[in-house]
Design a protein around this motif. Structure first.
Motif, PDB file in Angstrom:
ATOM      1  N   UNK A  80      -2.744  13.386  -1.734  1.00 26.10           N
ATOM      2  CA  UNK A  80      -2.308  12.264  -1.971  1.00 26.10           C
ATOM      3  C   UNK A  80      -0.488  11.876  -1.885  1.00 26.10           C
ATOM      4  N   UNK A  81      -0.175  12.973  -1.168  1.00 21.62           N
ATOM      5  CA  UNK A  81       0.776  12.350  -0.547  1.00 21.62           C
ATOM      6  C   UNK A  81       0.530  11.025   0.130  1.00 21.62           C
ATOM      7  N   UNK A  82      -0.259  11.417   0.816  1.00 21.06           N
ATOM      8  CA  UNK A  82       0.136  10.093   1.751  1.00 21.06           C
ATOM      9  C   UNK A  82      -0.605   9.276   1.548  1.00 21.06           C
ATOM     10  N   UNK A  83      -0.631   8.590   0.143  1.00 24.18           N
ATOM     11  CA  UNK A  83      -1.198   7.806  -0.624  1.00 24.18           C
ATOM     12  C   UNK A  83      -0.508   7.148  -1.684  1.00 24.18           C
ATOM     13  N   UNK A  84       0.848   7.620  -1.972  1.00 24.17           N
ATOM     14  CA  UNK A  84       2.393   7.524  -2.793  1.00 24.17           C
ATOM     15  C   UNK A  84       2.502   5.965  -2.627  1.00 24.17           C
ATOM     16  N   UNK A  85       2.929   5.571  -1.558  1.00 21.28           N
ATOM     17  CA  UNK A  85       2.873   3.909  -0.844  1.00 21.28           C
ATOM     18  C   UNK A  85       1.375   3.064  -1.721  1.00 21.28           C
ATOM     19  N   UNK A  86       0.584   3.650  -1.341  1.00 22.36           N
ATOM     20  CA  UNK A  86      -0.386   2.899  -2.267  1.00 22.36           C
ATOM     21  C   UNK A  86      -0.505   2.823  -3.607  1.00 22.36           C
ATOM     22  N   UNK A  87      -0.080   3.577  -4.426  1.00 19.76           N
ATOM     23  CA  UNK A  87      -0.384   3.729  -5.861  1.00 19.76           C
ATOM     24  C   UNK A  87       0.858   3.063  -6.005  1.00 19.76           C
ATOM     25  N   UNK A  88       2.009   2.934  -5.546  1.00 15.98           N
ATOM     26  CA  UNK A  88       2.857   2.256  -5.671  1.00 15.98           C
ATOM     27  C   UNK A  88       1.946   1.018  -5.827  1.00 15.98           C
ATOM     28  N   UNK A  89       2.071   0.301  -5.022  1.00 19.88           N
ATOM     29  CA  UNK A  89       1.528  -1.031  -4.425  1.00 19.88           C
ATOM     30  C   UNK A  89       0.432  -1.273  -6.146  1.00 19.88           C
ATOM     31  N   UNK A  90      -1.008  -0.707  -6.546  1.00 21.81           N
ATOM     32  CA  UNK A  90      -1.107  -0.666  -6.942  1.00 21.81           C
ATOM     33  C   UNK A  90      -0.264  -0.832  -8.724  1.00 21.81           C
ATOM     34  N   UNK A  91       0.377  -0.425  -8.634  1.00 25.07           N
ATOM     35  CA  UNK A  91       1.037  -0.078 -10.124  1.00 25.07           C
ATOM     36  C   UNK A  91       1.831  -1.686 -10.091  1.00 25.07           C
ATOM     37  N   UNK A  92       2.456  -2.183  -9.122  1.00 25.36           N
ATOM     38  CA  UNK A  92       2.513  -3.075  -9.150  1.00 25.36           C
ATOM     39  C   UNK A  92       1.675  -4.110  -9.166  1.00 25.36           C
TER      40      UNK A  92
END
Lengths: 355, 123, 122, 492
Positions: free
Chosen positions: C3-15
């Protein structure tokens, strides 16, 4: 954190790695986290503010922040475009429309629960999709190993310009870019079809008060317009070597004209640049792009095959790219001018009706 | 000489960074629109100018980067005060009045500035 | 530690989703367009994130560098940004005309007026 | 020049558009547009010949072979739809000059034709390209142009309809963008055929599944599948008549093409139908669409809106055929694509004639029109019969294959539902027939004249096509069967 993990593993694998890389990676992570946090803050506060003026400004902030993020992600061309288009043109168009449509949204939300439900559902679906994604920044991800290496390794020999983004944009995927110019042209047609006024309507309209009486603005603005245009030309013709190209140049050039319109009034500008002629230019830009393709076809190549444009394939590529970038620049610049001026004139109409 | 240049440039960079930081603090801490804008102006003009000069010293002579930085410097020097000016004028035009000390209405406050009011009264 | 590798995408999903929420939930036509812009810009961030290579540099050939980020998503997003601004300007033009025709840019007012008009035609 | 046919198909209308803007004179532009469209039609016929003779045509743009560059790839499916789009566009343009005189000012007419050409070029671009991202770009060209076309309607509601379509359409396009992005992320390529080769390796991943879901939802928004259809009725009802003819007959068909292309050629039949409950979803949505939209259509007083809802229902039939997941089902879908374009083209063109003379499409205005405008009303009646699926019309052919496919798969309860759905079509068509033929004309108005010839001729071209392809089915059925076989062949 991913940066850290990957860079540590890199460090373990390669003893020769320099300390600077680690240091710069740590700085990158910090900036990355800060920018993402700011983006999130902006996006969420956008959902809550009722003041449209503030919303538009926040949108501009959002675009500028994402442009900074793009720089961090090595996408300098995209950052340039986003800053010019998202933070610049979109914002100013929105502000112009706010002058007509009113500043506050005064209604309650529409079924906020259902909307939230839909949004959360979509979000969960997306998060589900991330589980099998390749790790962020992984050099072995399919994205980095399949088609991209060709562009990075061969474009130097095949097209011979340093900026790979320009190579891909103008040559390898030149047809997408053609489509994109046509999209801009379509928007111009749409805006004109909806908002263009008859000449008597223009005469009856009361143009929005220009900034003419503000001496400082006027003088500084006047000083700035020529350098901005010069900069646009620099961006236009420097796109092969650094970030830039027709789109960015077109937007910057139109920014100079828009500045003129804001300072001296829409009608002055419309006369100065001759709006009907500018409309024709927008169409001409598309035709220039298309005709490069057709000339290539007549020379025995495929559509947009620049190799066929000259004896030497590399020269052909250079000629082709310069000409199509010119077409892009002309269409984008004129399109943005026409769109802005049409909107601004319409403000004059609503002023005239309310007066 | 190189060390001297490096030292000066770092000093400028740090000073510029401090200016930006103080400007940011000012935007948060100052009471009304106009004083906040004053703080923001510091960030824009002084902070970024110092940083740009510091960077110019870092690049050396042989690169076009120096010219570009110089141009950016000139551009910011010209536009940033103008932008602040335009903003202040727009605010005044829009009915926002500066917060002037105690809320007293007396004859020595020019009529032009009207009554003191809180910053939230932006029509 | 996936999950650490994807945190970037997750924030993008929130955006993305906050933009999407603005589009659906807000009734003001201009606000909807703002939401749409945020939604699209966030998708751009997703694309650009996937092009990044750690330790890479901007894809402008230079002898000093060996590793470059993937230029292809950059090209796609350049296109998409322009498409986005085209859509926004057309949407704004429609909003202006709607304001002139209906006197409002609020969704429920417009729908109410439409219902009245249909009722009077029956 | 034969080599360049695939690209000429798109750039002829595409480059004609800016030229039209430069020409400016409405008269000139009208003829120029018509010529460009007919030219595109001729090219599409030649393309089909080429495809039949030599198999799939591949054209690499810029001389860069896929997946490095963008390629155009034309097989029978593309060629079939290209003919459909260009022929309907040309026929609609025949009537455009006359119809637009009443509905638009002359100054706006030029913009209408430019937008029309751009929309046509966008649709053709989607059909020809073999590159996933290129689909997005051309989708946006056609969408922006169609928002413009719709907003040019006389009624102010056209603006609101266009705005709603813009919001829904852009959300759809953004979903498609997300889907393409995730596919690219997992495979590193954008070319459809390269994708098809590389996707099986990563088929089981959650990312690919999500990409599929988002892509499908985006496309379904564009094709107005039942719960996502809300933009369609108003858009069709208030757009200028010619724009309605063109969009109703082509735009949703092209979206269905994208759906077919990605289900069959990119993801592959195996993935789409065996790993996902796609079959059930499509059948359920198709049936719901048929019933909900037909029932709403019955209560419409605006006839254009009535037929717009009927379009949503007809899309339900197409999706149902696809959902069966058998060769015959696909044949039914492909047939109905073509046939529905013919029926709706004829009906909306006839309605353009009514608008021209009567100025309204409210059902009250139709009273007594059966006697006053026999040819126009006759066209609507034949189109309506075709919608119902009466023998000797094209509607019968596609319904026949649909029911056949359902029975083949032993889904006879659904076959009965389909027939019941046709009865609903009888009701709404009957409402119109009753108004036109059995109600006395309104007293206070002078009798209306027959619609002008320039509208009647194209209308009857389509009406006769309705009957011709209903009797001689060798072209449509033959081609559909070949396409269906080849699409399933790829899936093996």
């Amino acid at each position: 954190m991913t940066f850290l993990k990957n860079s540590v593993s890199l460090l373990l694998n390669q003893q020769t790695i320099k300390r600077e890389l680690l240091r710069s990676t740590v700085i990158e992570i910090t900036i990355n986290v800060i920018l993402l946090a700011l983006l999130t803050l902006t996006a969420i506060s956008l959902a809550f503010t009722k003041d449209l003026f503030a919303s538009v400004m926040l949108m501009g902030v959002y675009s500028l922040l994402s442009a900074s993020f793009f720089v961090l992600m090595d996408a300098v061309d995209v950052a340039f475009t986003e800053a010019a288009v998202g933070a610049g043109i979109s914002t100013i168009l929105m502000l112009t429309v706010l002058a007509m449509a009113g500043r506050f949204e005064n209604r309650a939300l529409h079924h906020p629960r259902i909307a939230l439900f839909v949004v959360i559902g979509t979000g969960i679906m997306l998060v589900f999709g991330t589980f099998d994604m390749p790790a962020f920044g992984d050099i072995n991800a399919p994205v980095q190993t399949h088609v991209a290496p060709h562009y990075i390794q061969q474009s130097g020999a095949e097209i011979d310009i340093p900026n790979i983004v320009t190579s891909v944009l103008a040559s390898y995927r030149g047809f997408d870019t053609f489509g994109e110019v046509v999209v801009v042209f379509t928007a111009v047609i749409g805006v004109l079809a909806l908002l263009e006024m008859k000449s008597e309507e223009v005469r009856n309209s009361v143009a929005p008060a220009p900034m003419y009486q503000h001496k400082i603005l006027r003088i500084v603005g006047k000083i700035l317009i020529p350098p901005i245009m010069l900069f646009a030309l620099y961006v236009q013709f420097h796109g092969e070597y650094g970030p830039g190209g027709g789109f960015q140049a077109g937007v910057i050039f139109s920014a100079a004209i828009i500045l003129h319109a804001i300072l001296f009034g829409v009608e002055t500008t419309a006369k100065a640049i001759s709006l009907p002629f500018v409309k024709v230019l927008a169409a001409l830009g598309v035709l220039i792009y298309g005709s490069v393709g057709i000339v290539a076809m007549l020379n025995g190549g495929r559509f947009l095959e620049y190799n066929a444009l000259a004896e030497n394939a590399i020269t052909g590529q250079h000629v082709g790219i310069i000409v199509i970038e010119l077409g892009v620049g002309i269409t984008v610049a004129t399109a943005m001018m026409v769109i802005f001026l049409t909107f601004a004139r319409r403000v004059g109409k609503s002023n005239g009706e309310s007066a | 000489m190189a060390i001297f240049l490096d030292a000066v440039s770092w000093a400028l960079l740090v000073l510029g960074g401090f200016m930006c930081f103080s400007g940011a603090v000012g935007i948060h801490r100052f009471p009304d629109f106009f004083s906040r804008m004053h703080a923001a102006g510091v960030t824009d003009t002084l902070g970024s100018s110092l940083i740009l000069i510091g960077l110019m010293l870092q690049t050396g002579w042989q690169d076009t980067v120096l010219v570009k930085l110089l141009l950016i410097f000139l551009f910011i020097l010209l536009t940033s005060p103008t932008a602040s000016h335009a903003l202040a004028k727009a605010a005044l035009h829009g009915g926002l009045r500066p917060k002037l000390g105690k809320p007293e209405v007396s004859d020595d406050i020019p009529e032009k500035f009207g009554k003191p009011s809180s910053e939230s009264t932006n029509n | 530690m996936n999950f650490l590798e994807q945190y970037n995408y997750w924030i993008v999903i929130v955006l993305m989703m906050s933009g999407f929420y603005i589009v659906i939930a807000h009734g003001n036509l201009i606000k909807k367009l703002i939401g749409l812009t945020v939604f699209q810009t966030s998708v751009f961030i997703m694309y650009i994130s996937m092009s990044k290579v750690i330790g890479g540099t901007a894809p402008i050939l230079n002898e000093a560098y060996k590793v470059y980020s993937n230029p292809l998503p950059h090209v796609l997003i350049l296109t998409a940004i322009v498409v986005g601004v085209a859509t926004t300007s057309l949407g704004l033009a429609l909003a202006v005309r709607i304001k002139e025709a209906y006197g409002s840019v609020e969704e429920d007012v417009i729908q109410e007026k439409d219902l009245q008009q249909e009722g009077s035609q029956e | 020049m034969i080599d360049h046919l695939p690209i000429l198909q798109v750039i002829v209308p595409l480059l004609a558009a800016p030229i039209c803007l430069i020409l400016r004179e409405a008269q000139l532009v009208r003829w120029f547009t018509l010529i460009a469209s007919v030219f595109a039609f001729v090219i599409s016929v030649l393309l089909l010949q080429q495809v039949q003779a030599h198999g799939t045509l591949i054209y690499s743009l810029g001389g860069w072979d896929a997946p490095i560059g963008i390629e155009y790839r034309i097989d029978q499916l593309n060629a079939y739809l290209l003919i459909l789009v260009t022929s309907i566009s040309s026929v609609a343009l025949l009537a455009a000059g006359t119809s637009l005189q009443k509905e638009l000012t002359e100054r706006k007419e030029t913009y209408f034709y430019v937008a029309y050409l751009l929309c046509l070029a966008g649709l053709l671009g989607i059909l020809t390209t073999g590159d996933a991202f290129n689909v997005f770009v051309f989708l946006e060209i056609s969408s922006l142009a169609s928002y413009t076309l719709i907003a040019m309607g006389r009624d102010r509601r056209s603006l609101w309809a266009s705005y709603q379509y813009l919001i829904m359409g852009t959300i759809g396009a953004t979903f498609i963008l997300i889907g393409i992005g995730m596919m690219y992320m997992m495979t590193g390529t954008l070319n459809m055929y390269d994708l098809a080769e590389r996707l099986p390796e990563v088929q089981q991943t959650k990312t690919v599944f999500t990409a599929f879901a988002f892509f499908m939802v985006g496309v379904c928004l564009k094709l107005a599948l039942f719960p996502l259809h809300l933009w369609l009725p108003n858009a069709y009802a208030y757009a200028p008549s010619i724009a309605t003819v063109f969009l109703a007959a082509t735009a949703t068909k092209v979206a269905i093409y994208v759906l077919l292309r990605f289900i069959f050629s990119v993801y592959g039949f195996e993935f789409s139908f065996s790993h996902l409950p796609l079959k059930e979803i499509l059948v359920a949505l198709g049936l719901m669409g048929i019933f909900a939209a037909s029932i709403v259509a019955i209560y419409q007083n605006n006839i254009k809106r009535l037929f717009a809802y009927s379009s949503v229902a007809q899309i339900g039939y197409m999706i149902l055929g696809l959902g069966i997941g058998s060769k015959t089902g696909l044949v039914a879908t492909l047939l109905h694509l073509f046939n529905h374009a013919l029926m709706k083209g004829a009906i909306f063109l006839a309605l353009a004639g009514v608008v021209y003379r009567v100025g309204s499409v409210n059902i009250k205005a139709f009273a007594g029109l059966g006697k006053q405008m026999p040819w126009t009303m006759g066209a609507i009646v034949v189109g309506g019969l075709s919608l119902i699926g009466v023998p000797l019309t094209v509607g019968f052919v596609s319904k026949w294959y649909l029911v056949l496919a359902l029975l083949e798969s032993n889904w006879w309860p659904i076959a009965i539902l389909v027939l019941v759905g046709s009865l609903l079509a009888v009701i709404y068509v009957w409402r119109l027939v009753e108004a036109a033929y059995f109600r006395p004309a309104l007293q206070d108005s002078a009798p209306y004249k027959e619609a002008p010839l320039m509208i009647l001729i194209p209308t009857w071209i389509l009406v006769l096509a309705n009957i011709y392809f209903g009797i001689d089915t060798s072209f449509t059925v033959g081609l559909s069967e070949q396409i269906s076989a080849s699409l399933f062949g790829v899936a093996k």
